[in-house]
Design an enzyme around this catalytic site. Sequence first.
Site, mmCIF file in Angstrom:
data_model
loop_
_atom_site.group_PDB
_atom_site.id
_atom_site.type_symbol
_atom_site.label_atom_id
_atom_site.label_comp_id
_atom_site.label_asym_id
_atom_site.label_seq_id
_atom_site.Cartn_x
_atom_site.Cartn_y
_atom_site.Cartn_z
ATOM 1 N N THR A 44 31.942 47.240 47.358
ATOM 2 C CA THR A 44 32.566 47.357 48.692
ATOM 3 C C THR A 44 32.153 48.640 49.418
ATOM 4 O O THR A 44 32.283 48.705 50.635
ATOM 5 C CB THR A 44 34.097 47.341 48.561
ATOM 6 O OG1 THR A 44 34.509 48.437 47.728
ATOM 7 C CG2 THR A 44 34.573 46.021 47.982
ATOM 8 N N THR A 68 32.191 46.464 41.903
ATOM 9 C CA THR A 68 33.392 46.290 41.084
ATOM 10 C C THR A 68 33.689 44.830 40.799
ATOM 11 O O THR A 68 34.167 44.474 39.731
ATOM 12 C CB THR A 68 34.592 46.959 41.794
ATOM 13 O OG1 THR A 68 34.350 48.360 41.826
ATOM 14 C CG2 THR A 68 35.910 46.671 41.118
#
Length: 320
Positions: free
Chosen positions: A84, A12
């Site tokens: 993540t 992201t």
Amino acid sequence: MKKILVIHTGGTISMHEEDGQILPGDINPMTHVHLTSHDDIEISSIDLLNLPSPHITPQHMLIIYQELKLRLPYFDGAVITHGTDTLEETAYFLDTLALPDDKPVVLTGAMRSSNELGSDGVYNYRSALRVAADDKAVGKGVLVVMNDEIHAAKYVTKTHTTNVSTFQTPTHGPLGLLTKHDSLYFQTAEARVRFDLSEITGTIPIIKAYAGMGAGILVLLDSEHIDGLVIEALGAGNLPPDAMPYLTNLIANGTPVILVSRCFNGIAEAVYGYEGGGVALAQAGVMFVKELNSQKARLKLLIALNSGLTGQALRAYIEG
Ligand SMILES: NC(=O)C[C@H](N)C(=O)O
């Protein structure tokens, strides 16, 4: 002036995500980050991978390791931007391989993409650069920097699906903190064995225990098709009794079975002597892993097997 290598791998932090879609041909927004004058840092960055981190595999982690080995001698530290979802696994993998300890290696990511209000990507990226360029970060092992916190690769884990404070270290807490203009370190890195690998292969599934767990999927696992097994056990390290015969059979056929607790804190250890209890599991040859979650324990076993550890040497490393 510190020279910092930046390796982008995707996630992201590196992409604009519209409704979860990754727009084709995205320019990595981190390449537009302008450091302020007091950031006495010279950046050299490469887009090594461009993957959402659920697509990252141990083979990708090895590629990142090999790139770091090749380039770190020419830099003072490195930052890896990463999705993540599996960031903690890549951090642990790199912390277990033979990177130089005198060059900080810092992983970071973002919980909000660059086109979202309150995106945390640029902030985390600059924080990671500050830590990678910080003499105080030398000798601390591979670090994860997110949301002003500095975490050790061994313990940090993603605890929240969307919150920017998602990365936490149970029991120990963060290794250090970033302030507006400084950094504070509370702990040092632990001594650990580090391996040098040129390949990584193996099938090591993770099975989570639950009340009433019987044979279940265990009946499908045999030593011809798996190289090891990780059990997320109940409590301090216990299992429903119906699971036992399948584990002892795998061990008898030479397949290492390692155990962590499904509890978020505490250490798995052989406590109870009843059938399926930790004492019975240890006597059956199950190896108890201290302080790692199952996904990192799996990498610990995978790296150990690819490094040729067997028998007592493997047990000493896994249980150490
Ligand atoms: N925040 C993120 O980076 C999550 C994303 N799904 C990834 O791991 O690539």
